[in-house]
Design a protein around this motif. Structure first.
Motif, mmCIF file in Angstrom:
data_model
loop_
_atom_site.group_PDB
_atom_site.id
_atom_site.type_symbol
_atom_site.label_atom_id
_atom_site.label_comp_id
_atom_site.label_asym_id
_atom_site.label_seq_id
_atom_site.Cartn_x
_atom_site.Cartn_y
_atom_site.Cartn_z
ATOM 1 N N ASP A 102 0.849 -1.200 0.000
ATOM 2 C CA ASP A 102 0.000 0.000 0.000
ATOM 3 C C ASP A 102 0.876 1.238 0.000
ATOM 4 O OD1 ASP A 102 -2.837 -0.839 0.306
ATOM 5 O OD2 ASP A 102 -2.114 -1.769 2.148
ATOM 6 N N MET A 103 0.397 2.286 -0.643
ATOM 7 C CA MET A 103 1.054 3.586 -0.541
ATOM 8 C C MET A 103 0.008 4.664 -0.764
ATOM 9 S SD MET A 103 3.438 3.306 -3.939
ATOM 10 C CE MET A 103 2.792 2.783 -5.536
ATOM 11 N N GLY A 104 0.208 5.784 -0.078
ATOM 12 C CA GLY A 104 -0.797 6.823 -0.196
ATOM 13 C C GLY A 104 -0.521 8.014 0.694
ATOM 14 N N VAL A 105 -1.577 8.774 0.924
ATOM 15 C CA VAL A 105 -1.461 10.015 1.682
ATOM 16 C C VAL A 105 -2.759 10.248 2.447
ATOM 17 C CG1 VAL A 105 -2.307 11.384 -0.300
ATOM 18 C CG2 VAL A 105 -0.974 12.501 1.510
ATOM 19 N N TYR B 248 -6.050 9.127 0.287
ATOM 20 C CA TYR B 248 -5.933 8.560 -1.054
ATOM 21 C C TYR B 248 -4.959 7.389 -0.971
ATOM 22 C CZ TYR B 248 -7.939 13.102 -2.359
ATOM 23 O OH TYR B 248 -8.735 14.213 -2.464
ATOM 24 N N ASN B 249 -5.421 6.214 -1.290
ATOM 25 C CA ASN B 249 -4.635 5.005 -1.084
ATOM 26 C C ASN B 249 -4.620 4.135 -2.335
ATOM 27 O OD1 ASN B 249 -3.462 2.954 1.095
ATOM 28 N ND2 ASN B 249 -4.883 1.802 -0.189
ATOM 29 N N TYR B 250 -3.457 3.598 -2.637
ATOM 30 C CA TYR B 250 -3.319 2.619 -3.707
ATOM 31 C C TYR B 250 -2.876 1.297 -3.101
ATOM 32 C CZ TYR B 250 -1.410 -0.030 -7.599
ATOM 33 O OH TYR B 250 -1.138 -1.020 -8.505
ATOM 34 N N THR C 151 8.382 9.241 -3.064
ATOM 35 C CA THR C 151 7.960 10.635 -2.932
ATOM 36 C C THR C 151 6.453 10.713 -3.124
ATOM 37 O OG1 THR C 151 10.089 11.417 -3.783
ATOM 38 C CG2 THR C 151 8.244 12.975 -3.793
ATOM 39 N N VAL C 152 5.762 11.070 -2.056
ATOM 40 C CA VAL C 152 4.302 11.164 -2.067
ATOM 41 C C VAL C 152 3.914 12.625 -2.252
ATOM 42 C CG1 VAL C 152 2.181 10.672 -0.803
ATOM 43 C CG2 VAL C 152 4.184 9.177 -0.520
ATOM 44 N N SER C 153 3.052 12.888 -3.223
ATOM 45 C CA SER C 153 2.641 14.262 -3.517
ATOM 46 C C SER C 153 1.127 14.375 -3.501
ATOM 47 C CB SER C 153 3.170 14.699 -4.892
ATOM 48 O OG SER C 153 4.584 14.613 -4.942
#
Length: 325
Positions: free
Chosen positions: A86-89, A122-124, A145-147
């Motif tokens: 998972d990756m997100g903000v 917001y998650n992928y 790098t999360v934007s």
């Protein structure tokens, strides 16, 4: 079966599943992080305090490496069922940011993050991998790098230096798994599970390490949690489900999650970072049918009611007799 897959089929994505676990009040968690950082002299090194207070809505950029297991007995699962990433903000106000993306060393970079309307996360979530090494082919160590941007807060960036995995070595499992099937929903029920020792090999003193146990039960027909006991101390070994929480004769799925985390602060961009390393064990069960009253109870209750009626009549007659005397 991987829990996120089974529940995504109902229309609930990974944000709905795991958002409540990640989006803990940032002021609480990261105040500890910043206290640790300031104690190490980082404010002296940069000459000023972290500038998160000057940002309208500072983001937390995160990555999670997940290993999941399927439980079918009272024993711990012997091998992982799969791996996913998972990756997100996340942030505070849904209006602050309208889009997000992650740039990283893998072949899928840059990854645009799904942006559900009205969400502050917001998650992928990746597909499932058979091995952790296969996962790392697509999501290798390196800089993530999360934007986020496009909203009222302008743009924000959080840089995560992903250098190693930080899992606990303990596989989570429910120790009274066999008692879940057929449990009486009209009575309290205690779910028992093992504890875990957090991974102590913090890779860098600039991080604040924390660890939690999460136990959650979902209704697979809706994908929504019906019971959750979150942010538990890793030494916790039970969770109490109160009577009436679950419905009789109903299918449920649960997840027991042992989570190790590295909380950090991106001083350059005045944003927060998180790296999560979760071992998750999923299982399913069906509650018992509604328990009817024993056959003798209706007769007992009617007899008791009759006895009360007779006693009350006798009391009135005695009172009348005393009054006449």
């Amino acid at each position: 079966m991987r829990l996120v897959n089974s529940l995504t089929a109902t229309g609930v994505g990974a944000v709905g599943l795991f958002g409540q676990r990640r989006n803990r009040k940032a002021a609480f968690r990261f105040s500890l992080c910043l206290a640790a950082l300031s104690g190490l002299g980082f404010t002296i090194a940069i000459g000023t305090n972290p500038a998160a207070a000057d940002t309208i809505d500072p983001i937390t950029g995160y990555i999670y490496n997940n290993t999941y297991y399927n439980q079918n007995s009272d024993s711990a699962p012997s091998a992982p069922a799969g791996y996913f990433f998972d990756m997100g903000v996340y942030f505070t106000d849904p209006a602050s940011y309208a889009n997000g993306s992650v740039t990283y060393p893998g072949p899928g970079s840059p990854q645009t993050l799904p942006t559900p309307a009205g969400s502050n996360q917001y998650n992928y979530t990746s597909g499932t991998y058979a091995t952790n090494s296969a996962l790392h082919t697509d999501y290798p160590f390196g800089t993530y790098t999360v934007s986020a941007g496009g909203g009222s807060a302008g743009s924000a960036t959080a840089v995560i230096p992903y250098a190693q995995d930080y899992f606990t070595s303990t596989v989570p499992y429910v120790t009274n798994f066999s008692s879940l099937n057929g449990l009486n929903t009209a009575a309290n029920f205690t779910v028992n599970f093992n504890s875990f020792v957090p991974n102590s090999s913090v890779p860098d003193p600039s991080y604040f390490a924390d660890s939690y146990t999460f136990f959650t039960i979902y209704d697979p027909s809706t994908g929504l949690p019906v019971f959750s006991d979150n942010f538990l101390n890793p030494s916790t070994t039970s969770s109490l489900i109160l009577a009436g929480t679950l419905l009789p004769g109903t299918d449920y799925v649960y997840e027991l999650d042992f989570s190790n985390r590295l909380d950090g602060y991106d001083f350059v961009n005045s944003t927060f970072t998180m790296q999560g390393f979760d071992l998750r064990t999923d299982g399913s069960f069906t509650t018992g049918a509604e328990t009817p009253l024993p056959p003798a109870w209706p007769l007992m209750m009617s007899g008791l009611a009759g006895l009360v009626f007779v006693c009350r009549r006798g009391t009135k007659k005695n009172a009348a007799a005393h009054a006449a005397a």
